[in-house]
Design an enzyme around this catalytic site. Sequence first.
Site, PDB file in Angstrom:
ATOM      1  N   SER A 183       0.748  -1.158   0.027  1.00  0.00           N
ATOM      2  CA  SER A 183       0.089  -0.088   0.015  1.00  0.00           C
ATOM      3  C   SER A 183       0.869   1.343  -0.154  1.00  0.00           C
ATOM      4  CB  SER A 183      -0.986   0.023   1.292  1.00  0.00           C
ATOM      5  OG  SER A 183      -2.045   0.776   1.012  1.00  0.00           O
ATOM      6  N   ASP A 217      -9.401  -5.776  -4.959  1.00  0.00           N
ATOM      7  CA  ASP A 217      -8.513  -4.621  -4.420  1.00  0.00           C
ATOM      8  C   ASP A 217      -8.985  -3.233  -4.438  1.00  0.00           C
ATOM      9  OD1 ASP A 217      -6.194  -3.623  -3.129  1.00  0.00           O
ATOM     10  OD2 ASP A 217      -4.758  -4.770  -4.079  1.00  0.00           O
ATOM     11  N   HIS A 273      -7.365  -6.336  -0.700  1.00  0.00           N
ATOM     12  CA  HIS A 273      -5.974  -5.456  -0.146  1.00  0.00           C
ATOM     13  C   HIS A 273      -5.183  -6.214   0.586  1.00  0.00           C
ATOM     14  CE1 HIS A 273      -4.075  -1.502  -0.475  1.00  0.00           C
ATOM     15  NE2 HIS A 273      -4.313  -1.290   0.816  1.00  0.00           N
TER      16      HIS A 273
END
Length: 302
Positions: free
Chosen positions: A110, A250, A277
């Site tokens: 991320s 995601d 995610h």
Amino acid sequence: MHVAPSAKGAAPFGEHQTWYRVTGDLHSGRTPLVVVHGGPGSTHDYLLNLTALAEDGRPVVHYDQIGNGGSTHLPDRGADFWTVDLFLAELDNLLDHLGIADDYALFGQSWGGMLAVRHAARRPAGLRGLVVANSPASYPLWLQEAKVLRDQLPPGVNDTLLRHEAAGTTDSDEYFDAMRPYYARHVCRIDPWPRDFMASFMEVYNDPTVYYTMNGPNEFHVIGTLRDWSVVENCADVRVPTLVLTGGHDEATPATVRPFLDLVPEVRWAVLEESSHMPHLEEPERFLEVLRDYLAGLEGRG
């Protein structure tokens, strides 16, 4: 295979400290994997299962970025302190402290993936490979795609979110409850959430200084200092083999990672179709298979 126990420590970073743990032996002769967590302002906990790679004899380094977890907390510092350059300097400092700056690979998840791309674009001599997991190439792209995903939520949910965002009441219970469908679809599809993920989630809310300052109140309402930040301009300068990882559900949608695929010279993309995610938690066996295959390809490149 016998795996050396994890060793924990703190790297002095100016007046502050960066907490870290090493699983395995940094002197094993195998390139260490340094894990850069998301947020910004989260902790290493939700990525702990990457320690499974140490079973192969590969050392794995986790750390908590300054501002949360086991590292120095600075709740009184303002936006001028919490900068991308601060976290880049912290990563460089940690590599030097551990004595691995001449041979390492990065796994960034991320926000951590964006930070790792910016680091890699400086072409550090010791960087052998880069994994960009569930990361957008820019926050404008992230927000563009978040709007698409929000519009697909159950009837009325996004209306509730928008009402509170307009009123500045994103700290209300109603707003928090309305966030959950988005998180359940696009952040972590396991119910209940795994313990490691909950640990990081609660750390953010126990000290939200960094997350609120740089990001905002949640994953999809980015109103902090990073709202216009991008690493698109850095992609062409990445000179190591790069693996882009995303989940089929995601919040880092294909559109958000497209610049990596188009601009990084040596790149491949793997999609874990049953994940959102957190593929490392949602499909751990498939995730480790993909990651091990990539890391094996780095061996012997010199």
